[in-house]
Design a protein around this motif. Structure first.
Motif, mmCIF file in Angstrom:
data_model
loop_
_atom_site.group_PDB
_atom_site.id
_atom_site.type_symbol
_atom_site.label_atom_id
_atom_site.label_comp_id
_atom_site.label_asym_id
_atom_site.label_seq_id
_atom_site.Cartn_x
_atom_site.Cartn_y
_atom_site.Cartn_z
ATOM 1 N N THR A 205 -19.232 -11.006 -33.899
ATOM 2 C CA THR A 205 -18.831 -9.858 -34.707
ATOM 3 C C THR A 205 -19.825 -8.709 -34.539
ATOM 4 O O THR A 205 -19.443 -7.544 -34.409
ATOM 5 C CB THR A 205 -18.748 -10.246 -36.210
ATOM 6 O OG1 THR A 205 -17.902 -11.383 -36.318
ATOM 7 C CG2 THR A 205 -18.198 -9.128 -37.063
ATOM 8 N N ARG A 209 -19.119 -5.015 -33.063
ATOM 9 C CA ARG A 209 -19.465 -3.813 -33.832
ATOM 10 C C ARG A 209 -20.246 -2.831 -32.953
ATOM 11 O O ARG A 209 -19.953 -1.641 -32.908
ATOM 12 C CB ARG A 209 -20.303 -4.228 -35.050
ATOM 13 C CG ARG A 209 -20.275 -3.259 -36.208
ATOM 14 C CD ARG A 209 -21.261 -3.670 -37.290
ATOM 15 N NE ARG A 209 -22.620 -3.859 -36.761
ATOM 16 C CZ ARG A 209 -23.451 -2.877 -36.446
ATOM 17 N NH1 ARG A 209 -23.092 -1.616 -36.607
ATOM 18 N NH2 ARG A 209 -24.666 -3.144 -35.973
ATOM 19 N N ARG A 212 -17.892 -1.317 -30.332
ATOM 20 C CA ARG A 212 -16.962 -0.332 -30.894
ATOM 21 C C ARG A 212 -17.682 1.013 -31.060
ATOM 22 O O ARG A 212 -17.104 2.060 -30.844
ATOM 23 C CB ARG A 212 -16.446 -0.793 -32.260
ATOM 24 C CG ARG A 212 -15.350 -1.831 -32.211
ATOM 25 C CD ARG A 212 -14.548 -1.737 -33.509
ATOM 26 N NE ARG A 212 -13.883 -2.994 -33.849
ATOM 27 C CZ ARG A 212 -12.718 -3.367 -33.342
ATOM 28 N NH1 ARG A 212 -12.113 -2.619 -32.444
ATOM 29 N NH2 ARG A 212 -12.167 -4.508 -33.727
ATOM 30 N N ARG A 227 -5.408 -0.124 -26.633
ATOM 31 C CA ARG A 227 -4.514 0.179 -27.769
ATOM 32 C C ARG A 227 -3.154 -0.448 -27.490
ATOM 33 O O ARG A 227 -2.710 -0.476 -26.351
ATOM 34 C CB ARG A 227 -4.331 1.693 -27.918
ATOM 35 C CG ARG A 227 -5.621 2.439 -28.255
ATOM 36 C CD ARG A 227 -6.107 2.122 -29.680
ATOM 37 N NE ARG A 227 -7.373 2.768 -30.018
ATOM 38 C CZ ARG A 227 -8.584 2.227 -29.813
ATOM 39 N NH1 ARG A 227 -8.696 1.033 -29.266
ATOM 40 N NH2 ARG A 227 -9.674 2.871 -30.166
ATOM 41 N N ASP A 228 -2.491 -0.925 -28.548
ATOM 42 C CA ASP A 228 -1.138 -1.455 -28.338
ATOM 43 C C ASP A 228 -0.127 -0.312 -28.389
ATOM 44 O O ASP A 228 -0.518 0.863 -28.495
ATOM 45 C CB ASP A 228 -0.810 -2.582 -29.335
ATOM 46 C CG ASP A 228 -0.765 -2.086 -30.766
ATOM 47 O OD1 ASP A 228 -0.690 -0.850 -30.973
ATOM 48 O OD2 ASP A 228 -0.817 -2.918 -31.692
ATOM 49 N N GLU A 232 -2.677 1.005 -31.923
ATOM 50 C CA GLU A 232 -3.666 0.262 -32.724
ATOM 51 C C GLU A 232 -4.649 -0.493 -31.827
ATOM 52 O O GLU A 232 -4.243 -1.084 -30.817
ATOM 53 C CB GLU A 232 -2.941 -0.782 -33.599
ATOM 54 C CG GLU A 232 -1.992 -0.213 -34.631
ATOM 55 C CD GLU A 232 -2.718 0.548 -35.721
ATOM 56 O OE1 GLU A 232 -3.860 0.152 -36.043
ATOM 57 O OE2 GLU A 232 -2.156 1.538 -36.216
ATOM 58 N N MET A 234 -7.329 -3.719 -31.061
ATOM 59 C CA MET A 234 -7.295 -5.151 -31.411
ATOM 60 C C MET A 234 -8.166 -5.402 -32.638
ATOM 61 O O MET A 234 -9.200 -4.752 -32.810
ATOM 62 C CB MET A 234 -7.852 -5.989 -30.253
ATOM 63 C CG MET A 234 -6.930 -6.114 -29.070
ATOM 64 S SD MET A 234 -7.697 -7.182 -27.816
ATOM 65 C CE MET A 234 -6.995 -6.444 -26.341
ATOM 66 N N SER A 235 -7.774 -6.380 -33.436
ATOM 67 C CA SER A 235 -8.572 -6.737 -34.617
ATOM 68 C C SER A 235 -9.834 -7.485 -34.173
ATOM 69 O O SER A 235 -9.896 -8.012 -33.060
ATOM 70 C CB SER A 235 -7.747 -7.653 -35.524
ATOM 71 O OG SER A 235 -7.491 -8.865 -34.829
ATOM 72 N N ASP A 236 -10.812 -7.574 -35.079
ATOM 73 C CA ASP A 236 -12.007 -8.372 -34.776
ATOM 74 C C ASP A 236 -11.630 -9.813 -34.467
ATOM 75 O O ASP A 236 -12.185 -10.441 -33.571
ATOM 76 C CB ASP A 236 -12.967 -8.367 -35.986
ATOM 77 C CG ASP A 236 -13.800 -7.097 -36.014
ATOM 78 O OD1 ASP A 236 -13.517 -6.186 -35.209
ATOM 79 O OD2 ASP A 236 -14.727 -7.028 -36.852
ATOM 80 N N GLU A 237 -10.682 -10.330 -35.262
ATOM 81 C CA GLU A 237 -10.237 -11.715 -35.090
ATOM 82 C C GLU A 237 -9.734 -11.952 -33.656
ATOM 83 O O GLU A 237 -10.071 -12.942 -33.011
ATOM 84 C CB GLU A 237 -9.089 -11.952 -36.095
ATOM 85 C CG GLU A 237 -8.734 -13.382 -36.361
ATOM 86 C CD GLU A 237 -9.876 -14.163 -37.006
ATOM 87 O OE1 GLU A 237 -10.770 -13.530 -37.608
ATOM 88 O OE2 GLU A 237 -9.867 -15.389 -36.859
ATOM 89 N N GLN A 238 -8.928 -10.998 -33.166
ATOM 90 C CA GLN A 238 -8.370 -11.103 -31.814
ATOM 91 C C GLN A 238 -9.477 -10.989 -30.763
ATOM 92 O O GLN A 238 -9.495 -11.736 -29.781
ATOM 93 C CB GLN A 238 -7.319 -10.004 -31.594
ATOM 94 C CG GLN A 238 -6.671 -10.038 -30.225
ATOM 95 C CD GLN A 238 -5.901 -11.331 -29.989
ATOM 96 O OE1 GLN A 238 -4.814 -11.505 -30.481
ATOM 97 N NE2 GLN A 238 -6.497 -12.261 -29.250
#
Ligand code: HEM
Length: 442
Positions: A205, A209, A212, A227-228, A232, A234-238
């Motif tokens: 994580t 950070r 990003r 970006r999709d 958007e 991707m999430s941190d989880e992804q």
């Protein structure tokens, strides 16, 4: 006119009992079963777990190419990866997978490898510098340090050092930290496991950070900038799931294959002599780091690498779950079945590979070219659209590593330390180590 033979029901697929001794015997055992029973059978690990094994070139073609839409990575790999590592590129399916793979592909082309080679050469030089002084080394442990540093550096831009060492230890603990009834209680094991997982997530994580805030132009940079269709990110989880898979897939298998390549050459002096001739011819007297052109020119070494991957493929079998009914070799396999295509079993079939138990790199050279004569027989990196993302990466890295080590050190198999590849359901590795005595070459 003779009637078409009816497809036989699932229940008639031969069911074969399993014993733990087969871990060390697996490729021979699976190839023998395929030769006697045919290319489809089930292994009876337990009443709840009896996956269907598909073995040989036709089976591989079915799973990897002709009917690949019927064989889900998610249903196959997710139960193996477990909830710990999330949903990365390896266990996605369909359009979602295609989207994520398109983002990653450009960082894995052969042309792109030119960018990674200086890092690979640097890590290899540093990590092998003290080998001669140590006398005896476990190749399987040493190559892991190298391949993990390379994966962390190339894919996530982290420099070798205590942070990367800790990341490697956490992955090893999570992958190999089996429950040991002699020392563990269920609670103590769970606590250890959860704490390793928390630490790993925390480190990844933090890395995300940082990237990003300041995107880099490496793979992690591509992922955080992507970006999709709705714009958007991707999430941190992804992103964590992708990094987990990439860092595991990016080093675990290369560790095993490079260690075996060096060990097999150490134990086959005639072949090693030919590799040395080639290294002298291609690299000359120069001590300079190997270049991409030289890597490409190392054909004898390349054949030896292919042969290491045939005899001891690090992924012994790859899992799938069927999403619809399939027919193969006269049997019906219903939707929802756990399936494995057996890489190790295919590689040991005497109908395809002459004298399959022998280390014989020339089988890949003209005029024999046994792998090309039977498409889909040789699949150490899988095949089709889901072929290993890192196939170029792995081959360049392993050739650079072998070229460097073989020029500087002579290796001899350590007596009293037998080498053995153990296969469980999916992965194979020389768990007890590949030990060699090392001397500097004059
Ligand atoms: C000798 C080294 C390697 C071997 C033997 C190997 C083997 C494989 C195999 C057999 C598959 C296909 C699995 C399936 O069909 O289910 C695969 C997929 C994959 N490998 Fe590798 N691999 C190696 C190195 C690497 C490296 C260095 C990376 C990354 C840097 C990597 C990343 C991946 C990824 C991301 C996938 C999933 C691709 C997808 O499903 O689209 N591998 N690998």
């Amino acid at each position: 006119m003779s009637a078409q033979p009816a497809t036989r029901p699932f229940e008639e697929i031969p069911l074969v009992p399993y014993r733990d001794e087969y871990a060390a015997e697996r490729p021979r055992w699976i190839a023998r079963l395929a030769t006697t029973l045919g290319p489809v059978f089930r292994i009876d690990y337990s009443p709840e777990f009896r996956p269907v094994y598909l073995v040989g070139p036709e089976a591989n073609r079915l799973v990897l190419y002709t009917d690949r839409d019927a064989f889900s990575h998610d249903l196959g790999w997710s139960p193996i990866i477990g909830a710990d590592f999330g949903h990365g590129i390896l266990n996605m399916d369909g359009e979602q997978h295609a989207h994520h793979r398109r983002i990653m592909n450009p960082a894995f082309t052969m042309a792109y490898m030119t960018r990674y080679l200086p890092l690979m050469n640097e890590v290899i030089r540093e990590r092998t510098a003290n080998w001669a002084g140590r006398g005896q080394v476990n190749l399987w442990e040493e190559t892991r340090r190298i391949t993990f540093d390379v994966a962390a550096g190339a894919l996530t831009g982290q420099a070798s050092g205590p942070g990367v060492d800790r990341l490697r230890e956490l992955f090893v603990a999570l992958m190999y930290g089996y429950y040991d009834p002699d020392v563990d209680t269920e609670e103590s094991w769970l606590e250890r496991h959860e704490s390793a997982l928390r630490e790993l997530r925390g480190m990844l994580t933090e890395l995300i950070r940082e990237r990003r805030a300041r995107p880099t132009d490496d793979l992690i940079g591509r992922l955080v900038s992507a970006r999709d269709e709705r714009g958007e990110p991707m999430s941190d989880e992804q992103l964590i799931a992708h990094l987990n898979i990439l860092l595991i897939a990016g080093h675990e298998t290369s560790t095993t294959m490079s260690a075996w390549l060096l060990y097999l050459l150490a134990t086959h002096p005639e072949c090693l002599a030919r590799v040395h001739d080639e290294l002298d011819r291609v690299l000359g007297d120069s001590d300079a780091a190997v270049t991409m052109d030289q890597i490409r020119a190392l054909k004898v070494l390349g054949n030896a690498l292919n042969e290491a991957g045939r005899l001891y493929p690090p992924v012994g079998a790859a899992p799938r779950g069927t999403t619809r009914d399939v027919e193969f070799a006269g049997y019906h396999i219903p939707a929802g079945t756990q399936v494995r295509y057996s890489i190790a079993g295919s590689h040991w079939l005497p109908s395809v590979f002459q004298d399959p138990e022998r280390f014989d790199p020339d089988r890949f050279a003209p005029p024999r070219e046994e792998d090309r004569k039977t498409p889909y027989a040789y699949v150490p990196f899988g095949g089709g659209a889901r072929i290993c993302l890192g196939v170029n990466f792995a081959q360049v890295e392993i050739k650079a590593l072998a070229a460097y080590v073989l020029r500087r050190y002579s290796l001899e198999a350590a007596p009293d330390r037998p080498a053995e590849q153990l296969y469980w359901d999916i992965l194979g590795s020389p768990e007890r180590g590949l030990w060699v005595d090392v001397q500097a070459r004059s």
